[in-house]
Design an enzyme around this catalytic site. Structure first.
Site, PDB file in Angstrom:
ATOM      1  N   GLY A 136      -0.300   5.423   0.985  1.00  0.00           N
ATOM      2  CA  GLY A 136      -1.651   4.884   1.109  1.00  0.00           C
ATOM      3  C   GLY A 136      -1.768   4.094   2.386  1.00  0.00           C
ATOM      4  O   GLY A 136      -0.761   3.632   2.950  1.00  0.00           O
ATOM      5  N   GLN A 154      -5.302  -2.116   8.000  1.00  0.00           N
ATOM      6  CA  GLN A 154      -3.935  -1.929   8.522  1.00  0.00           C
ATOM      7  C   GLN A 154      -3.935  -1.267   9.898  1.00  0.00           C
ATOM      8  O   GLN A 154      -2.936  -1.352  10.613  1.00  0.00           O
ATOM      9  CB  GLN A 154      -3.106  -1.084   7.554  1.00  0.00           C
ATOM     10  CG  GLN A 154      -2.849  -1.807   6.228  1.00  0.00           C
ATOM     11  CD  GLN A 154      -1.950  -0.989   5.338  1.00  0.00           C
ATOM     12  OE1 GLN A 154      -2.421  -0.120   4.611  1.00  0.00           O
ATOM     13  NE2 GLN A 154      -0.658  -1.241   5.408  1.00  0.00           N
ATOM     14  N   CYS A 178       5.134  -2.007   1.839  1.00  0.00           N
ATOM     15  CA  CYS A 178       3.856  -1.995   2.554  1.00  0.00           C
ATOM     16  C   CYS A 178       4.116  -1.675   4.015  1.00  0.00           C
ATOM     17  O   CYS A 178       5.029  -2.247   4.619  1.00  0.00           O
ATOM     18  CB  CYS A 178       3.177  -3.355   2.427  1.00  0.00           C
ATOM     19  SG  CYS A 178       1.627  -3.482   3.332  1.00  0.00           S
ATOM     20  N   LEU A 179       3.325  -0.792   4.577  1.00  0.00           N
ATOM     21  CA  LEU A 179       3.514  -0.413   5.980  1.00  0.00           C
ATOM     22  C   LEU A 179       3.241  -1.575   6.928  1.00  0.00           C
ATOM     23  O   LEU A 179       3.627  -1.526   8.092  1.00  0.00           O
ATOM     24  CB  LEU A 179       2.610   0.777   6.334  1.00  0.00           C
ATOM     25  CG  LEU A 179       2.920   2.076   5.584  1.00  0.00           C
ATOM     26  CD1 LEU A 179       1.883   3.138   5.922  1.00  0.00           C
ATOM     27  CD2 LEU A 179       4.322   2.577   5.893  1.00  0.00           C
ATOM     28  N   HIS A 185      -2.745  -1.767  -4.720  1.00  0.00           N
ATOM     29  CA  HIS A 185      -2.189  -2.218  -3.446  1.00  0.00           C
ATOM     30  C   HIS A 185      -3.209  -2.026  -2.320  1.00  0.00           C
ATOM     31  O   HIS A 185      -3.462  -2.940  -1.526  1.00  0.00           O
ATOM     32  CB  HIS A 185      -0.902  -1.432  -3.160  1.00  0.00           C
ATOM     33  CG  HIS A 185      -0.230  -1.797  -1.884  1.00  0.00           C
ATOM     34  ND1 HIS A 185       1.004  -2.406  -1.841  1.00  0.00           N
ATOM     35  CD2 HIS A 185      -0.612  -1.638  -0.593  1.00  0.00           C
ATOM     36  CE1 HIS A 185       1.343  -2.625  -0.584  1.00  0.00           C
ATOM     37  NE2 HIS A 185       0.378  -2.158   0.203  1.00  0.00           N
ATOM     38  N   GLU A 186      -3.794  -0.822  -2.251  1.00  0.00           N
ATOM     39  CA  GLU A 186      -4.732  -0.521  -1.165  1.00  0.00           C
ATOM     40  C   GLU A 186      -6.023  -1.325  -1.317  1.00  0.00           C
ATOM     41  O   GLU A 186      -6.580  -1.806  -0.336  1.00  0.00           O
ATOM     42  CB  GLU A 186      -5.026   0.984  -1.102  1.00  0.00           C
ATOM     43  CG  GLU A 186      -3.801   1.866  -0.865  1.00  0.00           C
ATOM     44  CD  GLU A 186      -2.955   1.427   0.322  1.00  0.00           C
ATOM     45  OE1 GLU A 186      -3.501   0.887   1.304  1.00  0.00           O
ATOM     46  OE2 GLU A 186      -1.721   1.595   0.262  1.00  0.00           O
ATOM     47  N   HIS A 246      -5.771  -4.744   0.058  1.00  0.00           N
ATOM     48  CA  HIS A 246      -5.874  -4.830   1.516  1.00  0.00           C
ATOM     49  C   HIS A 246      -7.319  -5.102   1.942  1.00  0.00           C
ATOM     50  O   HIS A 246      -7.558  -5.772   2.946  1.00  0.00           O
ATOM     51  CB  HIS A 246      -5.400  -3.527   2.174  1.00  0.00           C
ATOM     52  CG  HIS A 246      -3.925  -3.460   2.410  1.00  0.00           C
ATOM     53  ND1 HIS A 246      -3.260  -4.364   3.211  1.00  0.00           N
ATOM     54  CD2 HIS A 246      -2.980  -2.583   1.987  1.00  0.00           C
ATOM     55  CE1 HIS A 246      -1.969  -4.047   3.257  1.00  0.00           C
ATOM     56  NE2 HIS A 246      -1.773  -2.973   2.521  1.00  0.00           N
TER      57      HIS A 246
HETATM   58 ZN    ZN Z   1       0.105  -2.217   2.239  1.00  0.00          ZN
END
Ligand code: ZN
Length: 188
Positions: A46, A51, A99-100, A141-142, A145
């Site tokens: 995701g 991000q 998480c990226l 999670h997304e 953000h």
């Molecule tokens: Zn993340």
């Protein structure tokens, strides 16, 4: 299409509430295409617009479940209804999340087992997905953000402490840091 730089924790765009999408134009279509490419290059399951430095309420997801069903799409201006979350301690393996924007790290976090996603797609068509398990986790999670919340903000006391330590050690937590999937990473 292009792989976009992914912002690292500390960049203000990751910690602010994103704005609703109002313009459904070519620019938005391009952004979503680039986000899919960036998510796949990372790789990740995701990716939310903040991000990649864009403070808009949308995310993309791409995940195959145990029955080999591919869950892939874009959620614009989403709402998320979640079931209650167990107060039991997070399991090191089953609840391990990453998480990226905190690249290479994982910490266990309890999530609600069920989440109902309501959003629109790029054609402004509404859709709803009643998700359980890992897909429900991805959506939570997304969605977080878009409200400026990283999973590290939700960790239990000890893990939160460990996360703060690692962020400090890697000299993250300041504005302007990013990494680009596919490019050589500088170790510092
Ligand atoms: Zn993340």
């Amino acid at each position: 299409m292009a792989v976009l730089p992914i912002r690292i924790t500390g960049d203000p765009v990751l910690h602010a509430v994103a704005s609703p999408v109002t313009e459904f134009d070519g620019e938005l279509t391009q952004l979503v295409a680039d986000m899919f490419e960036t998510m796949e290059a990372a790789p990740g399951v995701g990716l939310a617009a903040p991000q990649v430095g864009i403070g808009l309420r949308l995310f993309v997801y791409n995940w195959e479940d145990d029955d080999e069903v591919l869950w892939r799409g874009v959620a614009v201006n989403p709402e998320l209804l979640i079931s209650t979350t167990s107060l039991d301690e997070a399991d090191e393996d089953d609840d391990s999340e990453g998480c990226l924007s905190i690249p290479g790290e994982r910490f266990p976090l309890r999530r609600a087992d069920r989440a109902v996603l309501r959003a629109i797609d790029l054609d402004q068509q509404p859709f709803e997905i009643d998700a359980t398990g890992w897909l429900a986790r991805i959506f939570q999670h997304e969605y977080d953000h878009l409200d400026g919340i990283l999973y590290a903000d939700r960790l239990g006391h000890d893990d939160a402490k460990a996360a703060r330590k690692v962020i400090k050690k890697r000299q993250w937590g300041t504005p302007g840091l990013s990494w680009t999937p596919g490019e050589e990473q500088l170790e510092g």
